[in-house]
Every structure is written in C-alpha cells, then in structure tokens.
Design a protein around this motif. Structure first.
Motif, PDB file in Angstrom:
ATOM      1  N   GLU A 387       0.679  -0.746  -0.455  1.00 37.33           N
ATOM      2  CA  GLU A 387       0.151  -0.045  -0.004  1.00 37.33           C
ATOM      3  C   GLU A 387       0.906   1.825  -0.264  1.00 37.33           C
ATOM      4  O   GLU A 387       0.532   2.415  -0.312  1.00 37.33           O
ATOM      5  CB  GLU A 387      -1.163  -0.418   1.306  1.00 37.33           C
ATOM      6  N   ASN A 482      -1.484   9.442   2.211  1.00 38.50           N
ATOM      7  CA  ASN A 482      -2.921   9.029   1.067  1.00 38.50           C
ATOM      8  C   ASN A 482      -3.386   8.561   0.826  1.00 38.50           C
ATOM      9  O   ASN A 482      -4.714   9.219   0.355  1.00 38.50           O
ATOM     10  CB  ASN A 482      -2.028   7.817   0.485  1.00 38.50           C
ATOM     11  N   GLN A 486      -6.529  10.708  -0.888  1.00 41.32           N
ATOM     12  CA  GLN A 486      -7.625  10.087  -2.102  1.00 41.32           C
ATOM     13  C   GLN A 486      -9.136  10.007  -1.833  1.00 41.32           C
ATOM     14  O   GLN A 486      -9.581  10.073  -3.008  1.00 41.32           O
ATOM     15  CB  GLN A 486      -7.149   8.534  -2.176  1.00 41.32           C
ATOM     16  N   ASP A 510       0.088   9.374  -6.481  1.00 41.67           N
ATOM     17  CA  ASP A 510       0.140   9.464  -8.143  1.00 41.67           C
ATOM     18  C   ASP A 510       1.418   8.181  -8.153  1.00 41.67           C
ATOM     19  O   ASP A 510       1.184   7.473  -9.495  1.00 41.67           O
ATOM     20  CB  ASP A 510       0.147  10.879  -8.143  1.00 41.67           C
ATOM     21  N   ARG A 512       2.507   5.697  -6.433  1.00 45.82           N
ATOM     22  CA  ARG A 512       1.804   4.615  -6.023  1.00 45.82           C
ATOM     23  C   ARG A 512       0.658   4.141  -7.050  1.00 45.82           C
ATOM     24  O   ARG A 512       0.905   2.938  -7.217  1.00 45.82           O
ATOM     25  CB  ARG A 512       1.341   4.407  -4.469  1.00 45.82           C
ATOM     26  N   GLU A 513      -0.114   4.593  -7.285  1.00 46.18           N
ATOM     27  CA  GLU A 513      -0.608   4.437  -8.198  1.00 46.18           C
ATOM     28  C   GLU A 513      -0.130   3.961  -9.774  1.00 46.18           C
ATOM     29  O   GLU A 513      -0.429   2.984 -10.578  1.00 46.18           O
ATOM     30  CB  GLU A 513      -2.072   5.646  -9.010  1.00 46.18           C
ATOM     31  N   SER A 514       0.197   4.261 -10.860  1.00 45.44           N
ATOM     32  CA  SER A 514       1.400   4.310 -11.529  1.00 45.44           C
ATOM     33  C   SER A 514       2.166   3.594 -11.561  1.00 45.44           C
ATOM     34  O   SER A 514       1.985   2.108 -11.860  1.00 45.44           O
ATOM     35  CB  SER A 514       1.982   5.273 -11.251  1.00 45.44           C
ATOM     36  N   ARG A 517      -0.281   0.897 -11.557  1.00 44.91           N
ATOM     37  CA  ARG A 517      -0.868   0.233 -13.176  1.00 44.91           C
ATOM     38  C   ARG A 517       0.502  -0.497 -13.713  1.00 44.91           C
ATOM     39  O   ARG A 517      -0.101  -1.258 -14.839  1.00 44.91           O
ATOM     40  CB  ARG A 517      -0.993   1.428 -13.987  1.00 44.91           C
TER      41      ARG A 517
END
Length: 704
Positions: A387, A482, A486, A510, A512-514, A517
């Motif tokens: 996470e 974070n 969010q 961003d 972490r989300e990248s 992905r």
C-alpha cells in the motif's frame, strides 16, 4: 607460418587485456560523475497526466518563485521563554545568511511560528529547487547554524528529508561495492580453492562495472536516461552479479575442456563455442526483460531499465572478451594449485550426481513434493502488503529530517510543512473549500492570498483559478495521508469535477497508483519477451512455457514468504508496488538465466543420449557451477541491505531469496523432474522431439 600463428595466439589476447585495462582509468573517472546526475525527487518521475503534475504546473502562476521548503524546528519540552525565542531568532538569521552565502536562498524566511503548547517553534526557509546534489551540504550547514544549547534542533520538511535520502546513496561507490565484491571473493575462493581465478572473475566484474557506469553517465548527461540513487545501486549490483555468473559458466566449461584437450587454445575454442550461446541468450533475456520497464509510467522505473540493460551488455562483453583472454594467457596455471591436466578425471564428489540419480529414479515424487512446497508458500502471496511506504520510513538509519518530522507532529498540525494544494475554478472555490475542510484527515483549508498573508485578503486569482492550501492532520508522507488525499479527490469530484489536488502527498499517491498500473502492463510484457527468447534459443514451444511457468511459481512463493516475514519478523512498516515490480522483473529475468544454463546443456546432451538421460546429465554437470552462480547473485543482491534504505532492503531479500529458491528447488528439482517426465516431447516441434537420431540412451550417470 607456424611461428606467426603461435605469436598471434598470445598477441591477440594480450591486446584485448591492454584495451580493457588501459581504458579502465578514463572510464572510471567518467563513471564517478554519475552520482552527480542523480534525480531523487518523486515528483520529477511522475507522468505528465498525473493530477499532481498538473497542479505543479499551475502552481507556478500563483507562486512565481519556486522553492523547496526547509522547516527549521526548535524543541524544548521544558518550554521556551522570551530569552529562548530571542536566541532562536538569532539562529534563524544565521541560517538565512548560510543559505544566502551558498546561493541557495529562494525567498526570505517566514517569521518564527510558536507552537500552542509553548514547547516548540518553527520557521520556513525556502531554498532553491534546483540545488540537486548541492542540497545535502546546504542542509548540513543549516543544521550546524541552528544548533542551540538546551534545545533540540531539526532541519526537516521536504528539504531535510530529501537531503538525508541523498546522503544514504553517498555510500553506493564505497560501502555497497565493498560488501558486494567482498562476499563474491569469499564465495569464489571456496568454489575454486585457487588464489588466481577469483581475482580474474572479480576483475572481469569490476571492469564491466567501470564501463557500465561510464556509459550510463554519458547517456544520463545527454538526457537519454534518468538516474536516481536506487537505480544506480541496483544496476551496480546487477553488473557485478551477472559478470560473475557468466564468468563462472565460462571457467567451468574451460576447465572441463582442458581435461579433454591438450592445447589450451583448442580448449578455449570449444569452451567459447559451447558457452557463448547460453551467455548471450541469458544476457539478452535480462536485457529485454529490464527494458520492459520502459513501459512504466514512472520515470524512475524507465531509468532503471536502460541503465540495467547497459550493465548486463557490458557484463556479457567482459565475460566473453577480457576473461577468455586472461585465461588463455595463464592456461592451466590459472587453476593453481588444482590444475585440470590433460586426460585427468574430474573430482567425483557425487553430490550433484546423487541429486540427478534421485530425480531420475523418482521424478514424479520429486516434482510433486517440490510443487507442493512452492504452492504452499505462494498461497500467501496475495497477503503481501503493497500500500506504499512513508518517505520518512524509507530511511532506516539515523535521520535528522525524520526525527524532525516526528517532533513537528508533536507540536503542530502534522501536514503544516507540506500543505496539499487544491486548484479550483474561482466561481466554486468557497464550496470546494468547505467540502475539503469537512474531509477526514484535513485539519484546515485556507485560500492562497499571496506570499505575505494579510487577514481577510481576497484569494489570488490566476486565469480564473484559485489555489487552496489544505493542511492535513497526519504526516504528509504517510500512508494515512495518501488515503486522506484519495478521499479528498473523491469528495471534490462531487463539489467540482474541475478541482484538482496536488502537493507532496498527492505526488506520493500518484506514484503509488502509477506503480500499481505498471504491474498490470509490464509483467505480461516481460513474460512474453522471455517466452520468445527461450523459444528461439531452445527451438521449442513446450520447454519455454514450462520454464516460464516454473519461474512464475518461484516468484509467487518468494512473495508469499516475504508476506509472512516482512512485518512479523523484519518489522518492515509496509511495502510498495514498485518494489514488487522490480523484484518480479529481476527474478524472472535472472531465474530464467539458470534454466537457460541447464536447458542448453540438456539439449546438447539430449541429442546424444535422449531427453531423460540428457537432462539428468546436464543437472549433474552444471549443478556445481549454477549453484555457485546462484549463491553469488543472491549474495551480491543481499549487499543492497547494507544501505539503510527500506526499498533496497526489501529488494535485496526478494531477489536474493528468490534466486536461491530458484537455484536449489526450481532449477535443481522441478525443471529436471518435469523434463524427465515429459521426455522428448519437451523439445516439440523441433526434430529433437522425435528423440536422438541413432543414439542409445545411457541410464547410468557414473561416467558424467
């Protein structure tokens, strides 16, 4: 003519050695500058489409003077009186003069801001954002300037944390490589029991590393690649491990051929002819695997791909040029005191022959037991926590910046030093501010009214947009922050879909989300690339699928074991998707390496003895060298743990443990047992799938 040929035989290797050794000095001087080009700012690696990147671009219109804030903090649990505040004011002026003298001052400092409990006071000192590697000495000078007897002083905030982070990587060229080369030397001395061979192999790795750093510097200086401290450290370890592995394979084959050939030149010709294909294929697998990181949204991952690829290419080049040249000049003397004399038999330790016989007698039992153990470990892989990691947790050693962040949270709103930035249309800013202030984790929201705040002043409007500064009630680099950002973004989508959220915490989110992905894009790409390489190398469709499936299972088991150990045993505060991605890429690429070494030899033996006996013979012959290579690679990646960086410690465990698991279980038991069960069909659709032409299988391994 014979004399000319004899002269050429030693002149050519000597020239190769002179080229490598002669270029070492200039290349080393060039590569030493690579650290100066490091870029460790998370925001610099985010894609242009990231919300925090768009906010950063718009923020320039509100605050023309860009800066990185250094938070100066003084703490005294006995309370600060007027005399103490006066003395702190003098320290603030001294710090300002230090920053100004260094050309690092972006704007005047804020006035002192006392805490409500009277036990701390802070001030913001804006520093130039482009200090790069000059930030660390500036911060160290600031820390010396603000010291005051009777109080604890800190330089924290983004400037302090980034400075401490960069300080960790100053040890890359020293402590890290010393640990890596030291452990490799010990392993090689045990393996070879010779004083010369370990030096030759380590020298090969050292020259490859020197050349790789120089080429990486040229690429980074030209703007082709981006380098940060983590990618430089990982690439350095990779080139040492890869060059050593390839050297071990060549040396083992050369020693084997010296017993069959009286001429050392004939022995080296055969050794190179039999070794270059698996070495090049192995290198190509790793290169293509790490280049899949170019598909990443994060610039840090995209930079790791090319620098790792460059490192492996030069490791292959050094192992196939410098090392053969050195071995040719020394001949059998390189193995002193245990020279492989012509016609002699290899020492029969029986260890790997015994393993091969066990696999040959009970392949189904061996396969079943091994798969059961791997699957039992892989079951825990979904419980792996990824996470994200707070930046303050990344640094595992002492850090004035991290300690200051904790002290800041004790006396002020935790997010004061790094507010979350909201950019919203002018018409809706009051509603957006109200919704933001009501969001969990947000302590306060104020409109930006200029560099010098004036009570009740209207917000600054730029191109119809207003900036709001939201202070979080949790540390801005924490996972809780974070989650708050969010939730803030979700809430603002309902208030005004055009409102966007940026700042330090949003950049971390961003990133972490990248990274998450990237897992879904890069992992299939790596597997596809490796399947193609294996298919071309082995001229088969069945064998590549088998090998990739076993390595994927090995990676799953490794992640499962890590999920069990990271928190309960090692006490790690969490992990990150980027760590999983990098570990997967290296484990798959490097794990396939050893299967390539095994299966290319198995194909060679299968052509004469049949697949079942061929793979068992290959296991017996390659067991020692591949196990040594696995130990070397695991140990070199384990050296990453000497740097007090959580990211590197976790990569060190994942790759190190995964390589050992692959070496001792997957490559030694699972793959040979599976191939023995499948038989000749493993080579389908090549001609070998019909069995060896005119050869008689030999079931006993005593003659291997």
């Amino acid at each position: 003519m014979p004399r000319a040929r004899s002269t050429a035989r030693w002149v050519l290797p000597a020239l190769v050695l002179l080229v490598w050794l002669g270029s070492a000095g200039p290349l080393s001087a060039l590569g030493a500058q690579l650290t100066d080009l490091q870029e460790n700012d998370i925001a610099a690696f985010l894609p242009d489409s990231a919300e925090s990147t768009r906010v950063q671009e718009l923020q320039g219109g509100f605050q023309p003077v860009e800066s990185i804030p250094a938070v100066l903090l003084w703490e005294d649990t006995d309370g600060l009186d007027e005399a103490g505040l006066t003395a702190i004011g003098e320290r603030l002026r001294a710090a300002t003069e230090v920053a100004e003298a260094a050309g690092a001052l972006a704007a005047p400092p804020t006035p002192l801001i006392p805490a409500e409990d009277g036990e701390a006071v802070q001030a913001f000192l804006p520093l130039e954002p482009d200090l790069s590697n000059d930030l660390l000495p500036v911060v160290e000078d600031l820390r010396a300037a603000i010291e005051l007897d009777g109080t604890d002083s800190f330089v924290t905030g983004p400037a302090g944390i980034f400075a401490d982070f960069s300080a960790v990587f100053e040890g890359i060229d020293g402590l890290l490589l010393l640990a890596a080369f030291g452990v490799v030397l010990i392993i090689l001395l045990v393996v070879y029991r010779s004083p010369l061979l370990p030096l030759l192999v380590i020298g090969t790795a050292g020259l490859a590393l020197t050349a790789a750093n120089a080429l990486a510097y040229l690429l980074a200086d030209a703007g082709v690649i981006t380098v940060n401290g983590q990618s430089q450290g990982i690439a350095a370890i990779l080139v040492v491990g890869a060059a050593t592995d390839y050297g071990l394979l060549l040396v083992a084959r050369f020693r084997e051929e010296l017993r069959r050939e009286e001429s050392k030149y004939a022995a080296m010709r055969t050794a190179l002819r039999r070794s270059w294909e698996p070495i090049v294929a192995s290198g190509a697998t790793v290169v293509l695997g790490v280049l899949c990181l170019l598909l990443s949204d994060l610039g840090s991952n995209r930079g790791l791909g090319p620098i790792s690829a460059v490192s492996v290419v030069l490791a292959v080049l050094a192992a196939l040029s410098f090392l053969p040249a050195a071995l040719l000049l020394l001949g059998r003397a390189a193995f002193w005191p245990f020279r492989p004399n012509y016609g002699s038999e290899p020492r029969r330790g029986g260890g790997w022959q015994a393993v091969a016989r066990l696999v040959g007698r009970r392949p189904r039992r061996v396969l079943g037991a091994s798969l059961a153990a791997l699957i039992a470990a892989a079951v825990f892989a979904p419980t792996y926590e990824a996470e994200g990691i707070a930046i303050s947790d990344v640094i595992q050693g002492e850090s004035n910046g991290v300690d200051g962040q904790e002290a800041l949270a004790r006396h002020f709103e935790a997010g004061t030093a790094s507010p979350t930035i909201i950019v919203t249309p002018e018409e809706t800013w009051p509603e957006v501010a109200e919704v933001a202030a009501a969001t969990d984790g947000v302590a306060s929201v104020v409109p930006y009214v200029g560099p010098q705040p004036v009570p009740f002043a209207p917000p600054v409007v730029v191109d119809g947009l207003v900036r709001l500064d939201a202070t979080l009630d949790v540390p801005p680099d924490s996972t809780e922050a974070n989650e708050a950002v969010q939730e803030l973004r979700t809430a603002l989508d309902d208030a005004d879909p055009e409102a966007i959220v940026g700042g330090e915490t949003a950049a971390n989110l961003d990133a972490r989300e990248s990274a998450a992905r990237d897992l879904g894009v890069i992992i299939p790409s790596v597997l596809a690339v490796i399947l193609v390489v294996l298919g071309l190398l082995l001229r088969s469709l069945v064998a590549p699928v088998l090998l990739v499936a076993t390595v994927v299972l090995s990676v799953g088991a490794t992640v499962g074991v890590a999920a069990l150990l990271f928190e309960s045993v090692f006490g790690f505060p969490g992990s990150d998707p980027t760590i999983l991605l990098i570990a997967f890429v290296f484990l798959v690429a490097l794990g396939i390496d050893y299967n390539i070494f095994l299966m290319t030899r198995a194909r060679e033996e299968s052509a004469r003895h049949g697949t079942r006996d061929g793979v068992l013979r290959a296991l017996a012959v390659t067991g020692g060298v591949i196990t040594s290579a696995g130990l070397v690679l695991a140990a070199t990646f384990g050296a990453l743990a000497v740097l007090p960086v959580l990211f590197l410690a976790q990569v060190a465990f994942l790759v190190g443990f995964g390589v050992l698991l692959d070496t001792f279980v997957v490559r030694s038991l699972v793959v040979p047992a599976a191939v023995a069960i499948i038989g000749d069909r493993v080579w389908w659709p090549s001609r070998l799938a019909k069995g060896p032409a005119g050869a008689r299988p030999e079931r006993e391994l005593e003659r291997v």
